[in-house]
Design an enzyme around this catalytic site. Structure first.
Site, mmCIF file in Angstrom:
data_model
loop_
_atom_site.group_PDB
_atom_site.id
_atom_site.type_symbol
_atom_site.label_atom_id
_atom_site.label_comp_id
_atom_site.label_asym_id
_atom_site.label_seq_id
_atom_site.Cartn_x
_atom_site.Cartn_y
_atom_site.Cartn_z
ATOM 1 N N LEU A 512 0.835 -1.209 0.000
ATOM 2 C CA LEU A 512 0.000 0.000 0.000
ATOM 3 C C LEU A 512 0.863 1.250 0.000
ATOM 4 O O LEU A 512 0.457 2.304 -0.471
ATOM 5 C CB LEU A 512 -0.906 0.019 1.232
ATOM 6 N N GLY A 513 2.028 1.148 0.598
ATOM 7 C CA GLY A 513 2.890 2.330 0.635
ATOM 8 C C GLY A 513 4.114 2.045 1.457
ATOM 9 O O GLY A 513 4.217 1.015 2.129
ATOM 10 N N GLY A 515 6.436 3.825 4.318
ATOM 11 C CA GLY A 515 6.537 4.954 5.246
ATOM 12 C C GLY A 515 7.926 5.026 5.828
ATOM 13 O O GLY A 515 8.808 4.267 5.454
ATOM 14 N N VAL A 520 3.941 -0.883 4.160
ATOM 15 C CA VAL A 520 2.568 -1.203 4.532
ATOM 16 C C VAL A 520 1.946 -2.091 3.463
ATOM 17 O O VAL A 520 2.059 -1.807 2.269
ATOM 18 C CB VAL A 520 1.730 0.085 4.672
ATOM 19 N N LYS A 540 1.616 -3.070 8.731
ATOM 20 C CA LYS A 540 2.907 -2.400 8.592
ATOM 21 C C LYS A 540 4.001 -3.308 9.109
ATOM 22 O O LYS A 540 3.983 -3.738 10.256
ATOM 23 C CB LYS A 540 2.869 -1.080 9.371
ATOM 24 N N ASP A 635 6.584 13.147 13.410
ATOM 25 C CA ASP A 635 6.662 12.999 11.961
ATOM 26 C C ASP A 635 5.321 13.337 11.305
ATOM 27 O O ASP A 635 4.817 12.597 10.478
ATOM 28 C CB ASP A 635 7.102 11.566 11.619
#
Ligand SMILES: *[C@@H]1O[C@H](CO)[C@@H](O)[C@H](O)[C@H]1NC(C)=O
Length: 802
Positions: A512-513, A515, A520, A540, A635
């Site tokens: 999904l991505g 980070g 993830v 994650k 963050d």
């Protein structure tokens, strides 16, 4: 302005000179009561003990409003008004009572003293005829080390106070220099028997390079171990450099056993003027303690729970009360008798129940191990056994424990349960062994004490339970709440095996991505409501930085799991298996705020953007001020804000930064060397506070207002590259409309637009103390309080657009 600071002339070490016969008097209007160091930072002299007419001979930080004592004369007791301290030639410092009677002196002085001196480091000393140092306070520390201090010794270095307020009482906690390492240990009063250490500094140098002292470097702010060959190895590895130029520094062994290095900003304009911890040891005092003879950190029959500040919080188990209400560390005693009666070993079983608690353990105090054994048998066995106070069951093993219980701690362990025996409510008063109401309370206390020492006669003790019944009921209520919270963990957060998550993600197939903390993946898990339906989740996989910190990981997961807010992404579970650390989050369908803001040709509507800004603000406010454990996100950026199906904004990745603070800070800041979302204090040696999030929120707010990234080199015009600079320029030139270009919707809501820009500028102030708190930010955004004109946010930086 910045340069000006750099060119300040180097200040030579100076001393306050105190001639022979110079004196101070306690509590006298007409005579001085203390001496000041040349800078006035430290005072040495009589310090009045709160709510009393007595004084102590101490050194303290004189420019700090809250009194911070860093030294007191060992072996001296509180002295009355009119006591006098004088510099003498033969005996050094001599302390006399108002009638001239002797109270204390610096006995170690052998040569003739010529004068006294007081240095800006806080060191008070005496010089002799040969200009040698005859005595100095830095050589006889109490519970604190100061920058510039180097103590050459082997053995005890620091002794904690008995309590937060009693300066003269020596506590159980000690800091030793031993076998080339710094160690923290408890001693067993009234002897000096040392228990096993609960902290030992890194000993990789210890065997080859014996130590001879411990010191505190004033320019780097590092504590170090001094080796016999003159080398110095830092004690607090990896902590930030905080120089004593800008901060008052000290390292104190606190009365609860935690060794903490503190800083306090010297600048009087700093709004948050308080002592903040920049390093402490051990990481989790509750878990690292395991003594064979002694109570552990909190006292017998107690439970040590780690607070956010890494200080232990001590609690009694349900059904137990503090032995001495005015002394936290005396331990707890049961509010009932154990029920062992001569000739009737198991008669008591129906008078007792077992209180099941999770994540509580007393790793010592076992007297019986039953294996293999089932849970019900374990409970039954403890209930029938009048000696048994607690049973711990895990796997196929039942541990039976006796009083007093030592080393009690809160530790997350989903695989075991504790059963604490307590009397059924009300059964105590009907018990045939009730004492007559004639026995007095002292009697009961003595018996309680003797029971704790191993006696099985516990009957007269009942009166105490009767006396404390009112208290007990209130206390029990409070405790049950605590325990419900803790056991709630298992219900709210699931512990997954790696295999389960591998299945859930189809072998980590769909990314999904990526980070800052890991990758993830999309997955689905059983909904957990008994049906066969499955829920979509985002899993994650944390990268290897987390591998070293299994314990911290659990602690953090617990903290994250306790947060519940509609503007935070929910944590559903975790996996902590071998080298694998994974977090399972709810899946949010509308992606990140970054793709929402920057990914489209069309700007999202102003109304929706306003709502998103408010949502993020609320989530942050909750993390900073409203959840039980304060969380600094560290963050905040649009990639870490997710949107749910109604475009409600939710903050993700909170609570993770803490795990990375030590290991990754520098890489992070190096990567984002431009003024992006990162507050300037990351680049300096300032403490990191919630204000770093306020800064990032300010940048995010500008991005939401303008629908552009905080740094965009492709944008036309050099003066626009850094959003923060450009936004301030536009505000100053009264050209706010340029920030939103042709956004009609925003322009028609100009009052709010202007307000939001002003709030953002307040948030990105380079000086953290000028930034508002999130609470104030929200009040300003919502128009509840007026926003005053913000100053230039970057007064210290060379502004890039010259
Ligand atoms: C303190 O640290 C600095 C920088 O590492 C070093 O130059 C200096 O010698 C140290 N001072 C002491 C007293 O160890």
């Amino acid at each position: 302005m910045f340069c000006f600071l750099l060119f300040l002339p180097h200040i030579a070490i100076s001393q306050t000179f105190i001639s022979l016969d110079g004196f101070i008097v306690a509590g006298d209007d007409k005579a001085p009561g203390h001496w000041l160091s040349p800078s006035g930072d430290f005072a040495f002299g009589f310090c009045q003990i709160e709510n009393s007419d007595s004084f102590l001979l101490t050194t303290w930080f004189d420019k700090i409003p809250e009194k911070t004592i860093v030294w007191h004369a060992k072996g001296s007791h509180p002295v009355p008004t009119g006591s006098r301290l004088v510099v003498t030639s033969g005996r050094g410092l001599v302390l006399n009572d108002p009638k001239g009677g002797f109270l204390w002196s610096t006995e170690t002085v052998v040569s003739r003293v010529t004068h006294g001196f007081f240095e800006d480091s806080g060191n008070f000393g005496l010089k002799d005829e040969r200009n040698g140092t005859a005595w100095e306070s830095f050589d006889s520390p109490t519970d604190t080390i100061l920058p510039g201090q180097e103590i050459q010794t082997n053995g005890v270095v620091l002794i904690a106070q008995r309590s937060g307020s009693d300066l003269t009482g020596e506590g159980r906690f000690r800091l030793y220099l031993q076998d080339g390492t710094v160690q923290l240990r408890t001693v067993n009063f009234p002897s000096t028997y040392q228990n096993e250490p609960y902290y030992v500094s890194d000993d990789s140098n210890a065997s080859t390079n014996p130590s001879k002292g411990i010191g505190f470097n004033s320019s780097t702010g590092y504590l170090y171990i001094l080796h016999q060959n003159g080398e110095k190895s830092p004690l607090a590895r990896g902590n930030k450099v905080v120089s004593s130029k800008d901060y008052y520094l000290r390292a104190t062994l606190e009365f609860d056993g935690v060794f903490i290095q503190y800083s306090y900003p010297k600048k009087t304009s700093a709004r948050e003027r308080k002592w903040s911890a920049i390093w402490s040891a051990p990481d989790n005092i509750c878990i690292t303690t395991h003594v064979q003879f002694g109570s552990g950190i909190c006292g017998y029959n107690r439970i040590c729970k780690l607070g956010v500040d890494k200080r232990p919080k001590c609690e009694c188990p349900r059904g137990f009360s503090l032995l001495n209400q005015s002394d936290e560390y005396t331990g707890c005693i049961p509010n009932f008798s154990q029920g062992c009666r001569v000739g009737d070993p198991s008669s008591s079983q129906d008078e007792f129940v077992l209180d099941e608690v999770v994540n509580i353990n007393w790793p010592t105090s076992d007297y019986e191990r039953l294996q293999p054994f089932g849970e019900d048998d374990c409970k039954d066995s403890c209930l029938r056994d009048c000696m048994c106070a607690v049973a711990i069951f895990g796997g196929d093993t039942c541990w039976k424990k006796k009083l007093p219980l030592s080393n009690g701690r809160y530790e997350i362990n989903p695989n075991s349960k504790a059963f604490v025996k307590m009397r059924k409510y009300g059964s105590e008063t009907q018990s045939p062994g009730s004492p007559s109401s004639g026995s007095n309370k002292d009697n009961a206390l003595i018996i309680a004490g003797s029971v704790l020492l191993g006696s099985s006669v516990f009957l007269n003790f009942m009166l105490m339970a009767a006396v404390g019944l009112g208290f007990f009921l209130i206390y029990q209520k409070k405790l049950s709440r605590i325990f419900v919270d803790e056991s709630g963990l298992d219900v709210n957060i699931r512990c997954f095996t790696y295999r389960e998550l591998e299945d859930a993600t189809n072998g980590f197939k769909e990314e999904l991505g990526r980070g800052s903390f890991g990758i993830v993946y999309r997955g689905d898990i059983e909904a957990g409501n008994g049906s066969n339906s499955r829920t979509e989740v985002a899993i994650k996989k944390l990268d290897r930085l987390f591998q070293e910190s299994e314990r911290e990981f659990k602690t953090e997961v617990l903290v994250i799991g306790q947060t519940h807010h509609k503007n935070l992404v929910r944590l559903l579970g975790y996996c902590n298996e071998g080298q694998n650390r994974l977090l399972v989050y709810e899946y949010l369908s509308n992606g990140t705020l970054a793709s929402f803001l920057f990914g489209n040709e069309m700007k999202p509507s102003w109304e929706r953007r306003v709502q998103i800004a408010l949502d993020v603000g609320k989530g942050l406010l909750y993390l900073h001020e409203e959840c039980s454990t304060q969380i600094i996100h560290c963050d905040i950026k649009p990639q870490n804000i997710l949107l749910d199906e109604n475009y409600g904004a939710r903050i993700s990745d909170f609570g993770l930064a803490k795990l990375l603070l030590l290991s990754q800070t520098h890489t992070n800041t190096a990567i984002r060397g431009t003024r992006g979302y990162v507050a300037p204090e990351w680049f300096r040696n300032s403490p990191i506070t919630v204000k770093v999030d306020v800064y990032s929120f300010g940048v995010l707010l500008l991005e939401i207002i303008c629908c552009r990234r905080s740094v965009d080199i492709e944008i036309g015009g050099e003066d626009k590259v850094i959003l923060a600079d450009w936004a301030y320029d536009c505000y100053r030139e009264k050209m706010i409309d340029a920030l939103v270009e042709n956004d009609e919707e925003a322009l028609s809501d100009f009052k709010r637009l202007e307000r939001f820009v002003m709030v953002a500028i307040w948030c990105i102030q380079e000086d953290p103390s000028l930034r508002p708190t999130m609470k104030k930010v929200m009040l300003m955004l919502e128009g509840i309080i007026q926003v005053s004109t913000p100053p230039c946010p970057f007064p210290f930086s060379t502004i890039s657009t010259v």
